[in-house]
Every structure is written in C-alpha cells, then in structure tokens.
Design an enzyme around this catalytic site. Structure first.
Site, PDB file in Angstrom:
ATOM      1  N   HIS A  33       0.833  -1.204   0.000  1.00  0.00           N
ATOM      2  CA  HIS A  33       0.000   0.000   0.000  1.00  0.00           C
ATOM      3  C   HIS A  33       0.868   1.254   0.000  1.00  0.00           C
ATOM      4  O   HIS A  33       0.472   2.293  -0.545  1.00  0.00           O
ATOM      5  CB  HIS A  33      -0.915   0.031   1.224  1.00  0.00           C
ATOM      6  N   ASP A  47      -7.571  -1.789  -1.710  1.00  0.00           N
ATOM      7  CA  ASP A  47      -8.531  -2.701  -1.097  1.00  0.00           C
ATOM      8  C   ASP A  47      -9.909  -2.283  -1.587  1.00  0.00           C
ATOM      9  O   ASP A  47     -10.348  -1.152  -1.341  1.00  0.00           O
ATOM     10  CB  ASP A  47      -8.481  -2.620   0.427  1.00  0.00           C
ATOM     11  N   GLU A 101      -6.566 -12.177   1.572  1.00  0.00           N
ATOM     12  CA  GLU A 101      -7.638 -11.184   1.687  1.00  0.00           C
ATOM     13  C   GLU A 101      -8.324 -11.022   0.337  1.00  0.00           C
ATOM     14  O   GLU A 101      -7.690 -10.608  -0.638  1.00  0.00           O
ATOM     15  CB  GLU A 101      -7.076  -9.834   2.151  1.00  0.00           C
ATOM     16  N   HIS A 110      -7.961  -7.440  -1.451  1.00  0.00           N
ATOM     17  CA  HIS A 110      -6.635  -6.828  -1.605  1.00  0.00           C
ATOM     18  C   HIS A 110      -6.046  -7.151  -2.984  1.00  0.00           C
ATOM     19  O   HIS A 110      -5.893  -8.316  -3.351  1.00  0.00           O
ATOM     20  CB  HIS A 110      -5.717  -7.364  -0.504  1.00  0.00           C
TER      21      HIS A 110
END
Length: 216
Positions: free
Chosen positions: A138, A145, A202, A205
């Site tokens: 990130h 996300d 995730e 993500h």
C-alpha cells in the site's frame, strides 16, 4: 423618379433579400471555451483517484474510526494511487458499470507511519505487513482494497466485511455461500484482467503488477 417607380424598386429589393438563404455561422468555436481536460501525469505520479474516476465510490476506513483498531489512522480522506495504477482501476470500473455495479475503495495509498500504527494494533503478518522487516505494498501507491457495490451504494453479498481476520477472508471460497463466492470471484476476475494480482489471504486486496518505490 416617379412614386410608382420607387415603389416597384423597393418591392424588388425586398424580394431579393427574402430569397437569400440565412447564412450559418461557420466560424469554428473558440477552443478556449471548451472544458479543460486533466493533464496526463507520468505513470509513477501520485494522483487522487476521484479526479480520474469520478464515479468510483470511496470509503477510506482508516480515515474514520470504523476499522479494526477503533481509531482514526489517517489525517486525510482522499484516496490516492499511482497514475498507472489508476488507469488499470478505471478499466475494472468500466467493466463493472456495464452490469450496474461499481467499485468501492476501502484503502489505497498508505503512509509508512500509518503502517506502524496498524502493526502495533495487529502484529500478525498474515493480515498486516510488518514495517520493521519491509513495507506494505500500500505504501508503494499501487495497491488497493476494494469491494463491489450497487451504483446506488447498496452492498452486494461478499464473503466478509473489510479487515475480517478470519479464514473466510481468504480466497478459498468453500466456506462462503454460493452468492458470496460468485461475487468475490467476479471481483477477482475483473481486477486480474485489468492488470492486478490478488493476495491470497484477503479477497479485497489487489496490487498492480507494475511495482513502484515506496512513497515515504
């Protein structure tokens, strides 16, 4: 000249004028009045996503207290990414819009200082990258996300909410309902087609396949 002659000439002049077709304005419009388009940055430039995808939805969870820490982590509310990444996200958004759906952004660029705060709240490398041994993707500005919602903002069925630290958050959808699994797979397929790679732990993500330096 006699009055009859003058009247005849006036009538003839009026007839000629009425026969001339109306002249259209053929002068090209002044381009200075046209709406200015946004400049085209370098692919590595950090830009605000809404400037280039105005119809995408943004709900930066870490800019609020509605996140797993219960505290506001960011001191900003605008979602930013590298311009090259934004172009790929725009392609994914366009595909979803054909189905009456839209992307909702939960997180985008994350400052390094914020990563330390998240790690202190949840020191589990499965869900939070350890900033002491590396950086979160990130912080490169190439990771986002996201989830899918209706264009009205109404949610669709997905495996979990954001930052759900359970087995249901991963990309093995066997523990989800058929609708949750279908929607999560749709998101994954569209993002991969647009040029992103998914993270197995995730479902929300995604990182750009093009990497960039960490933005301090």
């Amino acid at each position: 000249m006699g009055l009859r002659c003058i009247a005849a000439i006036s009538s003839l002049a009026a007839l000629i004028v009425s026969a001339v077709p109306e002249v259209q304005n053929l002068t090209p419009p002044d381009e200075s009045f046209q709406e200015e388009s946004l400049p085209t940055p370098e692919a590595s430039a950090m830009v605000e996503i809404l400037d280039y995808i105005p119809d995408i939805k943004v709900e930066l969870r870490y800019a609020t207290e509605n996140n797993f820490t219960g505290k506001q982590i960011y001191d900003f509310t605008d979602a930013r990414l590298r311009y090259g990444t934004v172009l790929k996200l725009k392609a994914a958004q366009a595909q979803l819009q054909q189905e009456g759906l839209t992307l909702l952004i939960w997180d985008a660029y994350r400052p390094v200082s914020a990563q330390f705060n998240l790690w202190n709240a949840c020191p589990d490398p499965v869900y939070v990258a350890n900033p002491n041994t590396g950086y979160s993707s990130h912080s490169q500005g190439n990771t986002v996300d996201v989830t899918i919602v209706q264009t009205s903002g109404a949610p669709v069925e997905m495996p979990t909410d954001f930052d759900n630290f359970t087995a249901k958050a991963d990309r093995n959808y066997e523990d989800c309902t058929s609708q949750e699994a279908a929607n999560a797979q749709k998101l994954e397929d569209i993002m991969v087609q647009a040029g992103f790679k998914p993270y197995s732990g995730e479902w929300w993500h995604f990182s750009d396949t093009d990497a960039y330096p960490v933005q301090e």
